[in-house]
Scaffold this motif. Structure first.
Motif, PDB file in Angstrom:
ATOM      1  N   MET A   1       0.868  -1.217   0.000  1.00 16.23           N
ATOM      2  CA  MET A   1       0.000   0.000   0.000  1.00 16.23           C
ATOM      3  C   MET A   1       0.881   1.236   0.000  1.00 16.23           C
ATOM      4  N   LYS A   2       0.593   2.189  -0.878  1.00 16.32           N
ATOM      5  CA  LYS A   2       1.497   3.349  -0.941  1.00 16.32           C
ATOM      6  C   LYS A   2       1.235   4.307   0.224  1.00 16.32           C
ATOM      7  N   LEU A   3       2.232   5.144   0.465  1.00 15.40           N
ATOM      8  CA  LEU A   3       2.120   6.137   1.526  1.00 15.40           C
ATOM      9  C   LEU A   3       1.087   7.191   1.120  1.00 15.40           C
ATOM     10  N   GLN A   4       0.101   7.421   1.993  1.00 15.92           N
ATOM     11  CA  GLN A   4      -0.948   8.410   1.693  1.00 15.92           C
ATOM     12  C   GLN A   4      -1.018   9.535   2.722  1.00 15.92           C
ATOM     13  N   ALA A   5      -0.530   9.292   3.938  1.00 15.61           N
ATOM     14  CA  ALA A   5      -0.687  10.331   4.969  1.00 15.61           C
ATOM     15  C   ALA A   5       0.467  10.307   5.963  1.00 15.61           C
ATOM     16  N   LEU A   6       0.783  11.492   6.490  1.00 16.02           N
ATOM     17  CA  LEU A   6       1.766  11.639   7.578  1.00 16.02           C
ATOM     18  C   LEU A   6       1.027  12.142   8.804  1.00 16.02           C
ATOM     19  N   ILE A   7       1.277  11.519   9.943  1.00 10.40           N
ATOM     20  CA  ILE A   7       0.618  11.920  11.189  1.00 10.40           C
ATOM     21  C   ILE A   7       1.681  12.418  12.163  1.00 10.40           C
TER      22      ILE A   7
ATOM     23  N   ALA B   1      -1.261   1.117   7.595  1.00 10.20           N
ATOM     24  CA  ALA B   1      -0.258   0.769   6.568  1.00 10.20           C
ATOM     25  C   ALA B   1      -0.159   1.816   5.462  1.00 10.20           C
ATOM     26  N   ALA B   2      -1.097   2.746   5.422  1.00 13.49           N
ATOM     27  CA  ALA B   2      -1.020   3.811   4.405  1.00 13.49           C
ATOM     28  C   ALA B   2      -0.388   5.077   4.972  1.00 13.49           C
ATOM     29  N   CYS B   3       0.093   4.982   6.238  1.00 16.65           N
ATOM     30  CA  CYS B   3       0.547   6.207   6.915  1.00 16.65           C
ATOM     31  C   CYS B   3       1.922   6.005   7.555  1.00 16.65           C
ATOM     32  N   LEU B   4       2.536   7.127   7.915  1.00 19.50           N
ATOM     33  CA  LEU B   4       3.715   7.138   8.783  1.00 19.50           C
ATOM     34  C   LEU B   4       3.434   8.123   9.910  1.00 19.50           C
ATOM     35  N   ALA B   5       3.931   7.788  11.123  1.00 19.06           N
ATOM     36  CA  ALA B   5       3.842   8.709  12.256  1.00 19.06           C
ATOM     37  C   ALA B   5       5.225   9.323  12.488  1.00 19.06           C
ATOM     38  N   ILE B   6       5.241  10.575  12.949  1.00 21.90           N
ATOM     39  CA  ILE B   6       6.502  11.235  13.309  1.00 21.90           C
ATOM     40  C   ILE B   6       6.390  11.676  14.767  1.00 21.90           C
ATOM     41  N   GLU B   7       7.279  11.220  15.588  1.00 23.24           N
ATOM     42  CA  GLU B   7       7.198  11.403  17.046  1.00 23.24           C
ATOM     43  C   GLU B   7       8.545  11.817  17.624  1.00 23.24           C
ATOM     44  N   ASP B   8       8.545  12.157  18.947  1.00 19.89           N
ATOM     45  CA  ASP B   8       9.814  12.546  19.593  1.00 19.89           C
ATOM     46  C   ASP B   8      10.094  11.786  20.871  1.00 19.89           C
ATOM     47  N   SER B   9       9.095  11.016  21.388  1.00 19.74           N
ATOM     48  CA  SER B   9       9.276  10.456  22.737  1.00 19.74           C
ATOM     49  C   SER B   9       8.892   8.985  22.784  1.00 19.74           C
TER      50      SER B   9
ATOM     51  N   ALA C   1      11.372   1.862  16.342  1.00 19.03           N
ATOM     52  CA  ALA C   1      11.242   3.033  15.449  1.00 19.03           C
ATOM     53  C   ALA C   1      11.741   2.660  14.056  1.00 19.03           C
ATOM     54  N   LEU C   2      11.136   3.245  13.043  1.00 16.68           N
ATOM     55  CA  LEU C   2      11.526   3.006  11.637  1.00 16.68           C
ATOM     56  C   LEU C   2      12.837   3.728  11.348  1.00 16.68           C
ATOM     57  N   ALA C   3      13.005   4.912  11.957  1.00 15.47           N
ATOM     58  CA  ALA C   3      14.245   5.688  11.778  1.00 15.47           C
ATOM     59  C   ALA C   3      14.401   6.572  13.009  1.00 15.47           C
ATOM     60  N   LEU C   4      15.667   6.833  13.378  1.00 19.22           N
ATOM     61  CA  LEU C   4      15.980   7.612  14.567  1.00 19.22           C
ATOM     62  C   LEU C   4      16.830   8.800  14.118  1.00 19.22           C
ATOM     63  N   LEU C   5      16.307  10.020  14.229  1.00 20.49           N
ATOM     64  CA  LEU C   5      16.956  11.194  13.630  1.00 20.49           C
ATOM     65  C   LEU C   5      17.186  12.286  14.658  1.00 20.49           C
ATOM     66  N   PRO C   6      18.182  13.147  14.446  1.00 19.84           N
ATOM     67  CA  PRO C   6      18.350  14.314  15.320  1.00 19.84           C
ATOM     68  C   PRO C   6      17.245  15.357  15.071  1.00 19.84           C
TER      69      PRO C   6
ATOM     70  N   LEU D   1      10.828   9.550   2.836  1.00 20.97           N
ATOM     71  CA  LEU D   1       9.718   8.994   3.625  1.00 20.97           C
ATOM     72  C   LEU D   1       9.021   7.871   2.865  1.00 20.97           C
ATOM     73  N   ARG D   2       8.840   8.062   1.565  1.00 22.61           N
ATOM     74  CA  ARG D   2       8.203   7.015   0.760  1.00 22.61           C
ATOM     75  C   ARG D   2       9.069   5.739   0.789  1.00 22.61           C
ATOM     76  N   HIS D   3      10.388   5.925   0.721  1.00 25.07           N
ATOM     77  CA  HIS D   3      11.310   4.764   0.750  1.00 25.07           C
ATOM     78  C   HIS D   3      11.207   4.055   2.098  1.00 25.07           C
ATOM     79  N   TRP D   4      11.252   4.829   3.180  1.00 27.54           N
ATOM     80  CA  TRP D   4      11.134   4.211   4.511  1.00 27.54           C
ATOM     81  C   TRP D   4       9.799   3.506   4.662  1.00 27.54           C
ATOM     82  N   HIS D   5       8.743   4.110   4.119  1.00 31.56           N
ATOM     83  CA  HIS D   5       7.417   3.500   4.212  1.00 31.56           C
ATOM     84  C   HIS D   5       7.416   2.147   3.509  1.00 31.56           C
ATOM     85  N   GLU D   6       8.072   2.082   2.337  1.00 33.09           N
ATOM     86  CA  GLU D   6       8.128   0.810   1.597  1.00 33.09           C
ATOM     87  C   GLU D   6       8.901  -0.238   2.388  1.00 33.09           C
ATOM     88  N   THR D   7       9.992   0.174   3.053  1.00 31.67           N
ATOM     89  CA  THR D   7      10.753  -0.808   3.842  1.00 31.67           C
ATOM     90  C   THR D   7       9.914  -1.297   5.014  1.00 31.67           C
TER      91      THR D   7
END
Ligand code: XBP
Ligand code: MG
Length: 238
Positions: A1-7, A171-179, A209-214, A224-230
């Motif tokens: 399923m392709k990426l459709q939304a960011l939360i 599965a159509a989304c990615l979340a972005i969080e800090d904690s 976590a899918l990725a850990l960033l500063p 983001l689309r690449h990470w979503h596919e992985t």
């Protein structure tokens, strides 16, 4: 399923609001209502284990001023303190709390690329409209905030509410969080999650976590689309 939304989470993710925003707002409310409570940076870091301002005040009382909770009007006083705190925080936001690196450009890039944007936060709704300019706020199709749900993060409820409003599967989304609380909530809702840590969350356990960033400074929609596919597999093209 392709990426459709960011939360997106808000505090710590869109902007680093806790130490110099929410914390002084709580202290200003305590002073305004005649309490000699003062949350320094270290104490506030301890109290951030609990999300939600009213819940955090109650947690502070349980740990440090238990007699306050024996008052018959304890809940009313906590609500009064939190309303005052929100007023002070909104005033601080109107003086300008900067967004974290890369946030504004990623929001605009994602919206222009046709991704749907949403917010899933524990903070009070007024705080979001105070933090974001009207044109940035307008990019978000859904805003799940504060007491919209009974159980705040780390419960998944606010993320499940946002997914329901979007009428999308996780599965159509990615979340972005800090904690860690945010990651636990988003993962419990089935969402692959990108973490941008803050000084307060640097030592949190971000397993899963899918990725850990500063920060989001180097993040683009193609990445983001690449990470979503992985996360969800690229064979899932529907
Ligand atoms: C962070 C929180 C909020 C804020 C304070 O929310 O836990 O409670 O610290 O805001 P998130 P309120 O990381 O989910 O954006 O006093 O309005 O709760
Ligand atoms: Mg947060």
């Amino acid at each position: 399923m392709k990426l459709q939304a960011l939360i997106f989470d808000v505090d710590g993710t869109l902007a680093d609001t806790e130490r110099d925003g929410h914390r002084p707002a709580f202290n200003a409310a305590f002073a305004e209502l005649g309490l000699d409570w003062h949350w320094d940076v270290a104490r506030y870091g301890e109290l951030l284990a609990v999300t939600g301002g009213k819940e955090r005040i109650r947690f502070f009382c349980e740990r440090h001023v238990p007699e306050f909770l024996h008052r018959v009007d304890a809940e009313a006083r906590i609500r009064e303190l939190h309303a005052a705190k929100t007023r002070h925080y909104v005033a601080l936001c109107t003086q300008g709390i900067a967004l974290r690196p890369g946030v504004e450009s990623l929001l605009r890039e994602a919206h222009a690329a046709g991704l749907r944007l949403a917010i899933a936060t524990t903070t009070t709704p007024e705080n979001i409209s105070a933090l974001l300019t009207p044109d940035l706020l307008a990019l978000f199709e859904q805003v799940g905030a504060g007491d919209t749900v009974a159980h705040k993060k780390p419960a998944p409820d606010i993320y499940l509410w946002v997914l329901e409003q979007l009428a999308l599967p996780a599965a159509a989304c990615l979340a972005i969080e800090d904690s860690a609380n945010g990651l636990t909530a988003s993962r419990a809702a089935g969402l692959a999650t990108v973490i941008t840590r803050t000084a307060y969350t640097d030592d949190h356990d971000f397993s899963g976590a899918l990725a850990l960033l500063p920060d989001l400074g180097q993040v683009t929609v193609p990445l983001l689309r690449h990470w979503h596919e992985t996360a969800y597999g690229s064979d899932n093209k529907s």
